[in-house]
Design a protein around this motif. Structure first.
Motif, PDB file in Angstrom:
ATOM      1  N   ALA A   1       0.851  -1.198   0.000  1.00  0.00           N
ATOM      2  CA  ALA A   1       0.000   0.000   0.000  1.00  0.00           C
ATOM      3  C   ALA A   1       0.884   1.244   0.000  1.00  0.00           C
ATOM      4  CB  ALA A   1      -0.939  -0.009   1.203  1.00  0.00           C
TER       5      ALA A   1
ATOM      6  N   VAL B   1       1.308   4.190  -2.994  1.00  0.00           N
ATOM      7  CA  VAL B   1       1.140   5.624  -2.732  1.00  0.00           C
ATOM      8  C   VAL B   1       2.409   6.391  -3.119  1.00  0.00           C
ATOM      9  CG1 VAL B   1       0.817   7.351  -0.916  1.00  0.00           C
ATOM     10  CG2 VAL B   1      -0.635   5.317  -0.971  1.00  0.00           C
TER      11      VAL B   1
ATOM     12  N   THR C   1      -1.772  -3.189  -2.658  1.00  0.00           N
ATOM     13  CA  THR C   1      -1.762  -2.291  -3.814  1.00  0.00           C
ATOM     14  C   THR C   1      -3.151  -1.706  -4.038  1.00  0.00           C
ATOM     15  OG1 THR C   1       0.050  -3.511  -4.859  1.00  0.00           O
ATOM     16  CG2 THR C   1      -1.335  -2.167  -6.303  1.00  0.00           C
TER      17      THR C   1
ATOM     18  N   VAL D   1      -5.546  -1.353  -1.817  1.00  0.00           N
ATOM     19  CA  VAL D   1      -5.847  -0.418  -0.729  1.00  0.00           C
ATOM     20  C   VAL D   1      -5.221   0.943  -1.041  1.00  0.00           C
ATOM     21  CG1 VAL D   1      -5.342   0.114   1.700  1.00  0.00           C
ATOM     22  CG2 VAL D   1      -6.206  -2.145   1.059  1.00  0.00           C
ATOM     23  N   GLY D   2      -3.969   0.932  -1.497  1.00  0.00           N
ATOM     24  CA  GLY D   2      -3.312   2.171  -1.894  1.00  0.00           C
ATOM     25  C   GLY D   2      -4.047   2.846  -3.039  1.00  0.00           C
TER      26      GLY D   2
ATOM     27  N   VAL E   1      -7.309   2.647  -3.769  1.00  0.00           N
ATOM     28  CA  VAL E   1      -8.553   3.233  -3.247  1.00  0.00           C
ATOM     29  C   VAL E   1      -8.248   4.522  -2.496  1.00  0.00           C
ATOM     30  CG1 VAL E   1     -10.416   2.887  -1.577  1.00  0.00           C
ATOM     31  CG2 VAL E   1      -9.816   1.064  -3.187  1.00  0.00           C
ATOM     32  N   TYR E   2      -7.235   4.506  -1.665  1.00  0.00           N
ATOM     33  CA  TYR E   2      -6.833   5.711  -0.934  1.00  0.00           C
ATOM     34  C   TYR E   2      -6.499   6.842  -1.904  1.00  0.00           C
ATOM     35  CZ  TYR E   2      -3.856   8.938   1.584  1.00  0.00           C
ATOM     36  OH  TYR E   2      -3.284  10.082   2.087  1.00  0.00           O
ATOM     37  N   LEU E   3      -5.711   6.533  -2.928  1.00  0.00           N
ATOM     38  CA  LEU E   3      -5.293   7.557  -3.875  1.00  0.00           C
ATOM     39  C   LEU E   3      -6.465   8.102  -4.686  1.00  0.00           C
ATOM     40  CD1 LEU E   3      -1.985   5.889  -4.985  1.00  0.00           C
ATOM     41  CD2 LEU E   3      -2.170   8.177  -3.987  1.00  0.00           C
ATOM     42  N   ARG E   4      -7.401   7.251  -5.046  1.00  0.00           N
ATOM     43  CA  ARG E   4      -8.571   7.737  -5.798  1.00  0.00           C
ATOM     44  C   ARG E   4      -9.356   8.744  -4.975  1.00  0.00           C
ATOM     45  NH1 ARG E   4     -10.161   5.909 -10.639  1.00  0.00           N
ATOM     46  NH2 ARG E   4     -12.329   6.270 -10.090  1.00  0.00           N
ATOM     47  N   ARG E   5      -9.422   8.518  -3.676  1.00  0.00           N
ATOM     48  CA  ARG E   5     -10.103   9.485  -2.804  1.00  0.00           C
ATOM     49  C   ARG E   5      -9.294  10.780  -2.708  1.00  0.00           C
ATOM     50  NH1 ARG E   5     -11.891   7.200   2.669  1.00  0.00           N
ATOM     51  NH2 ARG E   5     -12.952   9.191   2.656  1.00  0.00           N
ATOM     52  N   GLU E   6      -7.977  10.671  -2.597  1.00  0.00           N
ATOM     53  CA  GLU E   6      -7.115  11.836  -2.469  1.00  0.00           C
ATOM     54  C   GLU E   6      -7.050  12.655  -3.764  1.00  0.00           C
ATOM     55  OE1 GLU E   6      -5.359  13.198   0.203  1.00  0.00           O
ATOM     56  OE2 GLU E   6      -6.730  11.840   1.220  1.00  0.00           O
TER      57      GLU E   6
END
Length: 126
Positions: free
Chosen positions: A48, A52, A111, A113-114, A116-121
């Motif tokens: 993850a 990022v 990967t 999870v990273g 999903v996090y990045l799409r939100r950011e």
């Protein structure tokens, strides 16, 4: 300079490589960790963070628009292939280590999870 903005991602990838290529007898053995599947969580966390760092480096290198459109998926594919390649190397080259499909799955899950996090950011990227 091609890798100038990717230094952190590359250093992190080298750390993952070093950890994955350690001989099996050098790895700590904790019985309680097996109960919690701690190994799989570590794999997921490492990948993850790699995802990022790679996307943030690509964003700095090529700009937010490119990172949004191509960089995100390029980084995800690179991280997944890297995770699978490391597991294959462990099985083929390392004494006391085996290739583990569940580790590869944990690498892929991290990967994602990273991702999903990045799409939100990315909503806040200008």
């Amino acid at each position: 300079m091609l890798f100038r903005h990717l230094r952190l991602a590359l250093l992190w990838a080298l750390l993952i490589l070093a950890l994955c290529l350690m001989p099996g007898q050098d790895l700590p053995q904790w019985r309680w960790a097996d109960l919690l599947s701690l190994d799989k969580w570590v794999h997921a966390g490492l990948f993850a963070v790699l995802m990022v760092l790679l996307v943030l480096g690509l964003k700095r290198q090529y700009g937010p628009a490119w990172a949004r459109s191509q960089g995100l998926w390029t980084a995800a594919i690179v991280c997944i292939l890297y995770g699978v390649a490391l597991e294959l190397m462990q099985g083929l080259m390392m004494q006391g280590r085996t290739a583990d499909a569940l580790d590869a799955a944990a690498n892929t899950a991290g990967t994602l999870v990273g991702l999903v996090y990045l799409r939100r950011e990315m909503r806040s990227w200008t």
